[in-house]
Design a protein around this motif. Structure first.
Motif: not given
Length: 464
Positions: A56-76, A88-89
């Motif tokens: 999963w990757m949620f990305l802003s056009s500013t370049g800021g992002l959150s990403a990981g696998r399965k759910n938010s408990e496995f965040a990169l 946060s970019a």
């Protein structure tokens, strides 16, 4: 109050950005992308980058992002609401700093950074492929005659793949020193609630290590954060590594970036504690007119000792690893198309944008509802797990009945079995069974009250 037309930054005239926003379909490496020219003239917008697996990757056009696998408990990268991700970019996700040398002049350039708006005349373009699983950011510096792009892709086996490319658009050779990489990388084992409420405490527990021979970065906690008087070792890590820059200097945090901006030569970091994690490759390239240099950084979550050892062994042969990585990315795209095709998502009309829109609509529908991935065939193992979880008593009563099924059977066999049994509870549960794959609980940073979970694979066996 008079409107000012000409403004200076020190002695330099402030440069304006192109403000004409344009959307069009383009081809990159024979693949269809939708391009938004001068996207930075728009208000920031939010995007979801999909995959055929549990990324999963949620990305802003500013370049800021959150990403990981399965759910938010496995965040990169830290999982926050969309407004905080957008803001946060500068300190989360991609960061690139270039020192550009032409003749006796060295120029500082930070692509996509808002810190130096007006210093250079630049154009920024955004590309997203038709399948929705790849995205590219591009900045063209017209004053320095350079362009920089970075892409986000995903690999089922290796995680997230960020490819960078620097191109000399001028007629003269140029030398570029750069620090390029990822900031605010999370260690494994930090719960979302803990990160959001006590991020300063989490920072104090962070440990970043570099395996010097392979260039593998390991991001972990010095101990599992628990409010109990008991030892609790952190035995799993998040990882990052690079390809195509074998002699680069690696950084594990952002502390040396300010010195690099001022021309200092960074020193490699091997063991960093109590700092937000990062993975930077620092190197220099000499680009002839029209030449390009490309490299990649790969990052993933939740790796144990055996997986880390396997990855270090794979990094001993970087060319073979690169070929395997690229093949896995391509296979992921093909599998995503197959998933959408199973729900009639491939449409062919004379309106290309309408075809792409239909593909996206179908894809998000199956992400919510799932698909029957083998027509009307049913795996006994999946049906067995369903019955065991649905009703233990009914499962115990009908265990012999289930054992008598073939390993793979069709829907008509299940219906006939349900009709033939006198057990009304078994009949009801059997007829309610839906062998759906690929679906997941929905939610995203713009709707933080929804807790998403992408349970597309069995935690133990890895099966779908």
């Amino acid at each position: 109050m008079k409107e000012e037309k000409i403004i200076f930054l020190g002695d330099q005239l402030m440069q304006g950005h192109d403000v004409v926003v344009k959307g069009e379909e383009v081809k990159i490496d024979a693949e269809s992308y939708y391009k938004i020219s001068n996207y930075d003239a728009m208000r920031p917008f939010f995007m979801s980058i999909v995959s055929n697996s549990n990324h999963w990757m949620f990305l802003s056009s500013t370049g800021g992002l959150s990403a990981g696998r399965k759910n938010s408990e496995f965040a990169l990268f830290p999982y926050y609401t969309d407004d905080k991700i957008t803001e946060s970019a500068e300190f989360t996700g991609s960061k690139t700093i270039c020192l550009v040398e032409r003749g006796n002049k060295v120029s500082l350039w930070e692509p996509f950074s808002s810190k130096y708006d007006g210093v250079y005349k630049v154009s920024r373009n955004l590309y997203k492929n038709a399948y929705g699983n790849k995205i590219r950011f591009e900045e063209i510096n017209h004053d320095l005659d350079l362009s920089f792009t970075y892409d986000w892709n995903s690999s089922d086996k290796y995680g997230y793949v960020r490819k960078s490319e620097l191109t000399n658009l001028g007629t003269d050779a140029v030398r570029v020193r750069f620090a390029d990489g990822l900031q605010n990388l999370m260690p494994y084992g930090v719960e979302t609630a803990l990160q959001q409420a006590s991020s300063n405490l989490v920072d104090a527990y962070k440990k970043c290590e570099l395996e010097k021979e392979s260039g593998l970065g390991l991001f972990s906690l010095s101990a599992v954060i628990v409010d109990k008087a008991e030892p609790s070792e952190a035995l799993r890590v998040n990882v990052a590594w690079s390809l195509d820059r074998p002699n680069s200097t690696k950084l594990l945090c952002s502390k040396q970036l300010d010195a690099f901006r001022k021309g200092a030569v960074p020193t490699q970091e091997v063991d960093i504690k109590a700092e937000r994690g990062a993975y930077f490759v620092c190197d220099e390239v000499n680009l002839e007119a029209g030449a390009s240099e490309a490299w990649s950084i790969v990052a993933d979550v939740n790796k144990g000792p055996v997986e880390v050892a396997d990855l270090m062994a794979a990094l001993s042969d970087p060319q073979a690893l690169k070929a395997e990585l690229l093949a896995d990315v391509q296979e992921g795209s093909q599998h995503l198309v197959e998933l959408v095709a199973a729900s009639d998502g491939l449409q062919l009309t004379n309106d290309r944008l309408l075809n792409i829109r239909h593909f996206a609509n179908t894809m998000f529908n199956i992400m919510r509802g799932g698909i029957f991935d083998d027509n009307y065939n049913i795996e006994k193992a999946d049906f067995d797990k369903y019955m065991a979880k649905a009703n233990k008593e009914v499962y115990a009563r009908t265990a012999d009945l289930i054992d008598g099924l073939e390993d793979v059977f069709d829907l008509q066999t299940l219906k006939a079995l349900a009709e033939a049994t006198p057990d009304e509870d078994f009949k009801r549960l059997a007829l309610e069974y839906l062998p759906l794959k690929f679906s997941r609980r929905h939610g995203d940073p713009s709707r933080p009250w929804n807790k998403f979970s992408i349970n597309t694979r069995d935690e133990v066996s890895g099966e779908k």
